[in-house]
Structure formats: C-alpha cells, structure tokens
Design a protein around this motif. Structure first.
Motif, PDB file in Angstrom:
ATOM      1  N   GLY A   1     -15.316  35.395  38.461  1.00 51.69           N
ATOM      2  CA  GLY A   1     -16.329  35.452  37.441  1.00 51.69           C
ATOM      3  C   GLY A   1     -15.482  35.530  35.924  1.00 51.69           C
ATOM      4  N   VAL A   2     -15.613  36.402  34.955  1.00 53.90           N
ATOM      5  CA  VAL A   2     -15.472  36.755  33.933  1.00 53.90           C
ATOM      6  C   VAL A   2     -13.984  36.793  33.690  1.00 53.90           C
ATOM      7  N   PHE A   3     -13.193  37.256  34.506  1.00 52.92           N
ATOM      8  CA  PHE A   3     -11.677  37.390  34.562  1.00 52.92           C
ATOM      9  C   PHE A   3     -10.814  36.210  34.628  1.00 52.92           C
ATOM     10  N   TYR A   4     -11.701  34.915  35.155  1.00 51.16           N
ATOM     11  CA  TYR A   4     -11.375  33.702  35.281  1.00 51.16           C
ATOM     12  C   TYR A   4     -11.779  32.767  34.183  1.00 51.16           C
ATOM     13  N   ASN A   5     -13.225  32.928  33.802  1.00 56.06           N
ATOM     14  CA  ASN A   5     -13.853  32.095  32.940  1.00 56.06           C
ATOM     15  C   ASN A   5     -14.570  33.106  31.858  1.00 56.06           C
ATOM     16  N   PRO A   6     -14.074  33.281  30.538  1.00 57.79           N
ATOM     17  CA  PRO A   6     -14.870  33.978  29.627  1.00 57.79           C
ATOM     18  C   PRO A   6     -16.138  33.578  29.232  1.00 57.79           C
ATOM     19  N   TRP A   7     -16.742  32.320  29.706  1.00 59.50           N
ATOM     20  CA  TRP A   7     -17.823  31.925  29.247  1.00 59.50           C
ATOM     21  C   TRP A   7     -18.749  31.693  30.253  1.00 59.50           C
ATOM     22  N   VAL A   8     -18.571  32.868  31.426  1.00 61.84           N
ATOM     23  CA  VAL A   8     -19.290  32.649  32.763  1.00 61.84           C
ATOM     24  C   VAL A   8     -20.714  33.001  32.592  1.00 61.84           C
ATOM     25  N   GLU A  10     -22.505  31.949  29.793  1.00 61.93           N
ATOM     26  CA  GLU A  10     -23.329  30.771  29.015  1.00 61.93           C
ATOM     27  C   GLU A  10     -24.601  30.445  29.742  1.00 61.93           C
ATOM     28  N   LYS A  11     -25.726  30.354  29.141  1.00 63.11           N
ATOM     29  CA  LYS A  11     -26.884  29.586  29.735  1.00 63.11           C
ATOM     30  C   LYS A  11     -26.658  28.128  30.058  1.00 63.11           C
ATOM     31  N   GLU A  12     -25.969  27.410  29.331  1.00 61.14           N
ATOM     32  CA  GLU A  12     -25.632  25.946  29.695  1.00 61.14           C
ATOM     33  C   GLU A  12     -24.280  25.923  29.453  1.00 61.14           C
ATOM     34  N   THR A  13     -23.702  25.640  30.954  1.00 57.63           N
ATOM     35  CA  THR A  13     -22.285  25.500  30.826  1.00 57.63           C
ATOM     36  C   THR A  13     -21.692  23.870  30.032  1.00 57.63           C
ATOM     37  N   ARG A  14     -20.477  24.335  29.401  1.00 57.96           N
ATOM     38  CA  ARG A  14     -20.064  23.309  28.951  1.00 57.96           C
ATOM     39  C   ARG A  14     -18.513  23.243  28.622  1.00 57.96           C
ATOM     40  N   ASN A  15     -17.814  22.639  28.300  1.00 60.58           N
ATOM     41  CA  ASN A  15     -16.297  22.549  28.065  1.00 60.58           C
ATOM     42  C   ASN A  15     -16.213  23.178  26.645  1.00 60.58           C
ATOM     43  N   HIS A  16     -15.033  23.975  26.566  1.00 60.86           N
ATOM     44  CA  HIS A  16     -14.795  24.658  25.051  1.00 60.86           C
ATOM     45  C   HIS A  16     -13.351  24.220  24.575  1.00 60.86           C
ATOM     46  N   THR A  17     -13.196  24.237  23.427  1.00 56.70           N
ATOM     47  CA  THR A  17     -11.962  23.735  22.826  1.00 56.70           C
ATOM     48  C   THR A  17     -11.048  24.762  22.988  1.00 56.70           C
TER      49      THR A  17
END
Length: 85
Positions: A1-8, A10-17
């Motif tokens: 979860g959060v220890f792999y993806n800090p955006w976990v 988010e209501k709508e998943t998207r790629n981040h810069t």
C-alpha cells in the motif's frame, strides 16, 4: 500500500510527475519534522525516501545524496532542481 505508493488513497488513480512525488515527499518530511522536532529523529524518516525517489533519470544518485542529509532544508536544496525543471 502506502509504503510502495504514496498516492494509494487517491480517488482517481493517475500518473504523477517526478516533481509531484518529490513535493509530496518534502511535505511529508515537513510534517514529520513538525511532529518530531528533535534533529536526531530526522534519521527515522530517511528510510521512506525510496518510496518517492524512483523511476526517473538520476533517482539512484539523488537517493544516495538524500541519505546523507540531516535536515529538511538539505532535502529541499537537493530536490529543488527536480521540482522546478
């Protein structure tokens, strides 16, 4: 979860810069430093840098440099070029 993806969460998943990930890291470090203001506690947050610093050109070198930091200000100086570019 959060220890792999800090955006976990988010209501709508998207790629981040890269800049967005590093800005989030700085925000999280800032909150950590406000909660634990003792300088010796800073080392505890460094193990999480790898969550934010990955999958971009220069990430490995930046991670190595970040692991040598001892303060939020040092982190901010190192990531500034990646955020503003």
């Amino acid at each position: 979860g959060v220890f792999y993806n800090p955006w976990v969460f988010e209501k709508e998943t998207r790629n981040h810069t890269t800049g967005e990930s590093l800005q989030l890291m700085v925000s999280h470090i800032r909150l950590f430093c406000q909660t634990y203001p003792e300088p010796k506690r800073f080392a505890a947050i460094k193990k999480y840098f790898k969550i934010y610093v990955k999958s971009f050109n220069g990430a490995d070198d930046l991670k190595k440099q970040l692991m040598e930091t001892t303060s939020l200000r040092e982190v901010e100086k190192l990531v500034e070029p990646y955020i503003t570019s």
